[in-house]
Design a protein around this motif. Structure first.
Motif, PDB file in Angstrom:
ATOM      1  N   ALA A   1       0.865  -1.182   0.000  1.00  0.00           N
ATOM      2  CA  ALA A   1       0.000   0.000   0.000  1.00  0.00           C
ATOM      3  C   ALA A   1       0.894   1.222   0.000  1.00  0.00           C
ATOM      4  O   ALA A   1       1.918   1.264   0.697  1.00  0.00           O
ATOM      5  CB  ALA A   1      -0.917   0.010   1.216  1.00  0.00           C
ATOM      6  N   GLY A   2       0.542   2.199  -0.818  1.00  0.00           N
ATOM      7  CA  GLY A   2       1.324   3.426  -0.874  1.00  0.00           C
ATOM      8  C   GLY A   2       1.559   3.857  -2.307  1.00  0.00           C
ATOM      9  O   GLY A   2       1.090   3.232  -3.256  1.00  0.00           O
ATOM     10  N   VAL A   3       2.299   4.946  -2.457  1.00  0.00           N
ATOM     11  CA  VAL A   3       2.565   5.541  -3.765  1.00  0.00           C
ATOM     12  C   VAL A   3       4.060   5.772  -3.907  1.00  0.00           C
ATOM     13  O   VAL A   3       4.728   6.219  -2.967  1.00  0.00           O
ATOM     14  CB  VAL A   3       1.819   6.881  -3.920  1.00  0.00           C
ATOM     15  CG1 VAL A   3       2.128   7.515  -5.264  1.00  0.00           C
ATOM     16  CG2 VAL A   3       0.313   6.685  -3.755  1.00  0.00           C
ATOM     17  N   ILE A   4       4.605   5.463  -5.082  1.00  0.00           N
ATOM     18  CA  ILE A   4       6.025   5.707  -5.330  1.00  0.00           C
ATOM     19  C   ILE A   4       6.276   7.210  -5.379  1.00  0.00           C
ATOM     20  O   ILE A   4       5.581   7.951  -6.072  1.00  0.00           O
ATOM     21  CB  ILE A   4       6.472   5.051  -6.648  1.00  0.00           C
ATOM     22  CG1 ILE A   4       6.341   3.527  -6.542  1.00  0.00           C
ATOM     23  CG2 ILE A   4       7.908   5.423  -6.987  1.00  0.00           C
ATOM     24  CD1 ILE A   4       6.741   2.787  -7.803  1.00  0.00           C
TER      25      ILE A   4
ATOM     26  N   SER B   1      15.724   3.209   8.068  1.00  0.00           N
ATOM     27  CA  SER B   1      15.359   4.628   8.072  1.00  0.00           C
ATOM     28  C   SER B   1      14.550   4.998   6.830  1.00  0.00           C
ATOM     29  O   SER B   1      14.796   4.478   5.737  1.00  0.00           O
ATOM     30  CB  SER B   1      16.626   5.496   8.122  1.00  0.00           C
ATOM     31  OG  SER B   1      17.383   5.219   9.275  1.00  0.00           O
ATOM     32  N   ASN B   2      13.600   5.884   7.038  1.00  0.00           N
ATOM     33  CA  ASN B   2      12.790   6.439   5.943  1.00  0.00           C
ATOM     34  C   ASN B   2      12.013   5.387   5.150  1.00  0.00           C
ATOM     35  O   ASN B   2      11.771   5.564   3.947  1.00  0.00           O
ATOM     36  CB  ASN B   2      13.679   7.245   4.977  1.00  0.00           C
ATOM     37  CG  ASN B   2      14.414   8.377   5.661  1.00  0.00           C
ATOM     38  OD1 ASN B   2      13.845   9.084   6.485  1.00  0.00           O
ATOM     39  ND2 ASN B   2      15.692   8.537   5.337  1.00  0.00           N
ATOM     40  N   ALA B   3      11.631   4.311   5.806  1.00  0.00           N
ATOM     41  CA  ALA B   3      10.821   3.299   5.126  1.00  0.00           C
ATOM     42  C   ALA B   3       9.454   3.874   4.771  1.00  0.00           C
ATOM     43  O   ALA B   3       8.822   4.554   5.577  1.00  0.00           O
ATOM     44  CB  ALA B   3      10.665   2.072   6.011  1.00  0.00           C
ATOM     45  N   ASP B   4       9.006   3.621   3.549  1.00  0.00           N
ATOM     46  CA  ASP B   4       7.688   4.085   3.111  1.00  0.00           C
ATOM     47  C   ASP B   4       6.576   3.172   3.611  1.00  0.00           C
ATOM     48  O   ASP B   4       5.421   3.590   3.704  1.00  0.00           O
ATOM     49  CB  ASP B   4       7.634   4.137   1.575  1.00  0.00           C
ATOM     50  CG  ASP B   4       8.632   5.122   0.999  1.00  0.00           C
ATOM     51  OD1 ASP B   4       8.489   6.332   1.264  1.00  0.00           O
ATOM     52  OD2 ASP B   4       9.568   4.679   0.304  1.00  0.00           O
ATOM     53  N   LEU B   5       6.957   1.943   3.922  1.00  0.00           N
ATOM     54  CA  LEU B   5       5.995   0.957   4.421  1.00  0.00           C
ATOM     55  C   LEU B   5       6.728   0.022   5.358  1.00  0.00           C
ATOM     56  O   LEU B   5       7.862  -0.397   5.077  1.00  0.00           O
ATOM     57  CB  LEU B   5       5.390   0.166   3.253  1.00  0.00           C
ATOM     58  CG  LEU B   5       4.420  -0.959   3.615  1.00  0.00           C
ATOM     59  CD1 LEU B   5       3.143  -0.403   4.236  1.00  0.00           C
ATOM     60  CD2 LEU B   5       4.079  -1.804   2.377  1.00  0.00           C
ATOM     61  N   VAL B   6       6.097  -0.290   6.482  1.00  0.00           N
ATOM     62  CA  VAL B   6       6.663  -1.248   7.437  1.00  0.00           C
ATOM     63  C   VAL B   6       5.773  -2.485   7.434  1.00  0.00           C
ATOM     64  O   VAL B   6       4.558  -2.385   7.629  1.00  0.00           O
ATOM     65  CB  VAL B   6       6.751  -0.643   8.851  1.00  0.00           C
ATOM     66  CG1 VAL B   6       7.229  -1.699   9.844  1.00  0.00           C
ATOM     67  CG2 VAL B   6       7.682   0.562   8.862  1.00  0.00           C
TER      68      VAL B   6
END
Length: 228
Positions: free
Chosen positions: A82-85, A105-110
């Motif tokens: 889930a999410g957007v590039i 660090s700075n992960a867009d999704l965990v």
């Protein structure tokens, strides 16, 4: 057929527009796996990651990352994305350390993405469509779900990274290298050569242009009537 200076200009403009359209579509590369760290130098929990690369603005909702066991070909882990590039073209997924956070660090999704050591494969799919697949290790007599030939099995603390995130030859051994120092969130992207399909298209167009020039060559100024 009549070939005038204006018609040749329109023909050239048409070629440029078609080439620009195809170049744009080819530049908007399909989302791929750009780096994978599956065996951390310390505990894997919260320290491993998967990095994706694709066109900025691409919505990843509903895509799946699957871990495929090399010993039996069974999918042992399936992670819904889930999410957007982002504008960088990079989407970073960090492993859940157990409390919803990650040491990446700075992960867009965990999410829980502690994929097994090789020989195994990680597959990125959109429903039944496989967008990319990375197999690593020695699959002799085993189940390979990657592309082409398998990438090497990285040692603890090393990652597998795509040589050029914008290029995918559909061969893991050619596309990936082992990095001693993983680079989550940073990808190398160099000039992308003209894709074969675009090259074939342009060759055909240029061939037609050559024919047009030959047919219209003898006449200058007013259009000349030529026969095929």
């Amino acid at each position: 057929m009549f070939y005038t200076g204006k018609s040749r200009l329109r023909f050239t403009q048409c070629v440029c527009i078609c080439a620009a359209v195809l170049s744009t579509s080819s530049a908007q590369a399909q989302t791929v796996i750009s780096e994978l760290l599956y065996d951390a130098s310390s505990a894997d929990n919260g320290n491993v990651f998967v990095e994706l690369y694709g066109s900025p603005g691409t919505v990843l909702d509903g895509l799946l990352l699957e871990g495929v066991n090399g010993s039996d070909g069974v999918v042992y882990r399936s992670v819904e994305l889930a999410g957007v590039i982002s504008s960088s073209g990079v989407f970073l997924i960090g492993d859940d350390s157990g409390d919803g956070s990650s040491f990446i660090s700075n992960a867009d999704l965990v999410s829980e993405i502690d994929f097994q050591n090789g020989p195994d494969s990680v597959v990125l799919r959109d429903g039944d469509i496989v967008l990319d697949a990375l197999g690593y290790g020695d699959f002799t007599g085993l189940f390979f779900s990657g592309e082409g030939n398998a990438a090497p099995d990285a040692s603890a603390g090393q990652s597998l990274a795509r040589r050029n995130a914008a290029l995918d030859s559909d061969d893991n051994l050619s596309d990936f290298i082992v990095l001693d120092l993983p680079t989550p969130g940073a990808v190398p992207v160099s000039a992308v050569p003209v894709p074969p399909a675009l090259g074939l298209f342009l060759s055909g167009i240029l061939g037609l242009a050559g024919v047009a020039r030959k047919r219209g060559g003898p006449a200058r100024g007013a259009g000349a009537l030529t026969t095929g």
